[in-house]
Enzyme design. Sequence first.
Site, PDB file in Angstrom:
ATOM      1  N   CYS A   1     -16.339 -16.622   9.461  1.00 11.34           N
ATOM      2  CA  CYS A   1     -15.727 -16.345  10.757  1.00 11.34           C
ATOM      3  C   CYS A   1     -14.344 -16.988  10.830  1.00 11.34           C
ATOM      4  O   CYS A   1     -13.921 -17.709   9.926  1.00 11.34           O
ATOM      5  CB  CYS A   1     -16.607 -16.857  11.894  1.00 11.34           C
ATOM      6  SG  CYS A   1     -16.782 -18.660  11.930  1.00 11.34           S
TER       7      CYS A   1
ATOM      8  N   CYS B   1     -14.230 -20.805  10.488  1.00  9.16           N
ATOM      9  CA  CYS B   1     -14.228 -21.300   9.107  1.00  9.16           C
ATOM     10  C   CYS B   1     -12.819 -21.263   8.533  1.00  9.16           C
ATOM     11  O   CYS B   1     -12.370 -22.208   7.870  1.00  9.16           O
ATOM     12  CB  CYS B   1     -15.155 -20.448   8.245  1.00  9.16           C
ATOM     13  SG  CYS B   1     -16.891 -20.461   8.758  1.00  9.16           S
TER      14      CYS B   1
ATOM     15  N   ASP C   1       4.773   8.728   3.905  1.00 10.91           N
ATOM     16  CA  ASP C   1       5.322   9.076   2.611  1.00 10.91           C
ATOM     17  C   ASP C   1       5.408  10.607   2.594  1.00 10.91           C
ATOM     18  O   ASP C   1       4.714  11.276   3.351  1.00 10.91           O
ATOM     19  CB  ASP C   1       4.404   8.573   1.500  1.00 10.91           C
ATOM     20  CG  ASP C   1       4.887   8.983   0.123  1.00 10.91           C
ATOM     21  OD1 ASP C   1       6.082   8.822  -0.152  1.00 10.91           O
ATOM     22  OD2 ASP C   1       4.056   9.481  -0.655  1.00 10.91           O
TER      23      ASP C   1
ATOM     24  N   ASP D   1       0.129   8.081  -0.218  1.00 15.27           N
ATOM     25  CA  ASP D   1      -0.877   8.406  -1.224  1.00 15.27           C
ATOM     26  C   ASP D   1      -0.577   7.860  -2.606  1.00 15.27           C
ATOM     27  O   ASP D   1      -1.453   7.793  -3.451  1.00 15.27           O
ATOM     28  CB  ASP D   1      -1.041   9.920  -1.336  1.00 15.27           C
ATOM     29  CG  ASP D   1       0.103  10.562  -2.114  1.00 15.27           C
ATOM     30  OD1 ASP D   1       1.267  10.183  -1.856  1.00 15.27           O
ATOM     31  OD2 ASP D   1      -0.154  11.425  -2.961  1.00 15.27           O
TER      32      ASP D   1
END
Length: 734
Positions: free
Chosen positions: A30, A33, A438, A622
């Site tokens: 979490c 932490c 793109d 991509d």
Amino acid sequence: MQVTRDFSHYVKDLGSGLKHIDLAVEGVSCAGCMAKIERGLSALPDVTLARVNLTDRRVALEWKQGTLDPAKFIDRLAELGYKAYPFEKASAEATEAEESRFLLRCLGVAAFATMNVMMLSIPVWSGNVSDMLPEQRDFFHWLSAVIALPAAAYAGQPFFRSAWRALKTGNVNMDVPICIGVILALGMSVVETFHHAEHAYFDAAIMLLTFLLVGRYLDQNMRRRTRAVAGNLAALKAETATKFVGADEISEVPVAAIRAGDIVLLRPGERCAVDGVVIEGRSEIDQSLITGETLYVPAEQGTAVYAGSLNISGTLRVKVSAAAEGTLLAEISRLLDNALQARSRYMRLADRASRLYAPVVHATALLTVLGWALAGASWHDAVVTGIAVLIITCPCALGLAIPTVQTVASGAMFKSGVLLNAGDAIERLAEADHVIFDKTGTLTLPELEVVNAADIPPDVFALAGQLALSSHHPVAAAVAQAANAKAPLVGAVEEPGQGVRATVQGVEIRLGRPSFCGADGLAAGKTDIDPEASIVAFSRGEEKFLFSVRQGLRPDAARIIAGLKRRGIAVEILSGDRQAAVKAAAEALGIREWRAGVTPADKIARIEELKRQGVKVMMVGDGMNDAPSLAAAHVSMSPISAAHLSQATADLVFLGRPLAPVLAAIDYARKALQLMRQNLWLAVGYNLLAVPIAISGVVTPLIAAAAMSGSSILVMLNALRARNVREEQTSWKS
């Protein structure tokens, strides 16, 4: 015997007197932490950077070169309650896979026990108000205990271990009150059963664990899917290179032994291991890593080549300019890794409020017990009331508020052709107000098409298609597919980098470059008319024909771009393609902001510039070169045709030829974010109402568990509304 630890093998020298190491850390679950680890490590002398990546549970550390031993970091993490070791990809993957399997086993045990205990509880509930004999009720209670106690001991391990680690270091986390509530409920149930009481709470305890394990497993599974994306670049790295050690003598050596100025041999089908310049030979190379362009480009003397590029046809001699960690491929890997680590910090926002949960619940339950005891109640009744407070305040509804909406919304997105690749993608997508596309393979279709097919005589088209089947070039494949060619011509010969030729009925036919087919004059000026097209010539004796081949825009691209603008979302294009091609696409789509010839670093710089202005950037790309910018953006998306690395990096992947899923995903995400906020208010409202009632003593642990489950059901029912979005888009399957 003194044992020393030498971790120098894992330490990287960053230059300027800085060192770097990556550590794999167990038990990071979490935002609390993350904050504790970063604060604890940053307090060490000479540490300049301590960054936790929650996605893959790695800690990146940088420090000033000096007396600081890397083993000190592992010792410090142990003091904080976390086991750590130098990061190695293979062992980290094995650890993650084993943890996922363990959570699934725990969930299976808890769910099985819950179903059986509930079947036993229903007769007890009804029998307590009818004619059930005390002996029968005791039998059902003991049978429930036989099922629930071992099941809870096994299924509760993820929470028990986490709570114990926190308590050993003098801290508390969200798992501590959960464990206290479960243990007290089970213990009180055993005591109640011994005393032949009417009520036991085995069902409440095991049902609580089941609900919590569902959320824990889904969270872990999502993290596994998005972990260690940068490691996928290893598939593109050649480990050895063929180096000239004399005028006509070559030797295969490790890439680490290559230096700038060396000459290497690059044969057909090999992937380049270095950055350099061609000094001899002719070929075609796949440079999609750098430009995103799927078409092969000619390589001859003076052509720059990069690590990861694929040599297609001829043999090349390359003079090395950079190797190993100095290549552009290595730089892309570093950019990607840094972007992923920076993005993981977003998870802190969702968990920030949960830090107060444990101390508030503990204090409330303790004050409840003491208050009732001071008011004259028996310790039994006071403890039962305290258990009810612990159970009724269980954060199940809060925990389900976000995941349930995500689940419903992701199902609706899937029907619209969008796949989620990150757990928090929906929230980030809903906030996006600027989309960067793109061009090649994103705004355009991934496959090539012959755009002037109607202008070619059918018999010529058919013959050219048969000839094209003898070539491996993607442009030739497009001609063959458009002609629906089935059988190649016998005796066809391909000349690398030029084209393919054959003789039919005594007449030579050729397909390839205009110069190869003697059609230079006919091809002059064609590129200016359609700058995105590749011109392929076909000759049959004295007859000359030209095929215009290119990637067409996605069929609904203009309409989807207009839809984004109507929603107040700015749109721009960043592409590594030629300026003329990018300009033509931008004008066709009505996009004013565009840039051509950009590198991966340029894309990162543009995204960071927009971030500093407070813009929430969505990147849609991509190519392999898009991977770092996909990771750096606030949210990202790739088509299913994208390179594997781009798919793994992107938060979402869309299917099919149309661009419609991009707009659909944004609409669903915005609706989902609205419902997430509603669910959070419902969960908070439930606690504001339920906690005072539990403190008042009118709620038993069983009723508390039922109320907790009821709040969860209410949250889930509201989440179902995420499916209802008015769609103006076409189907992604069209």
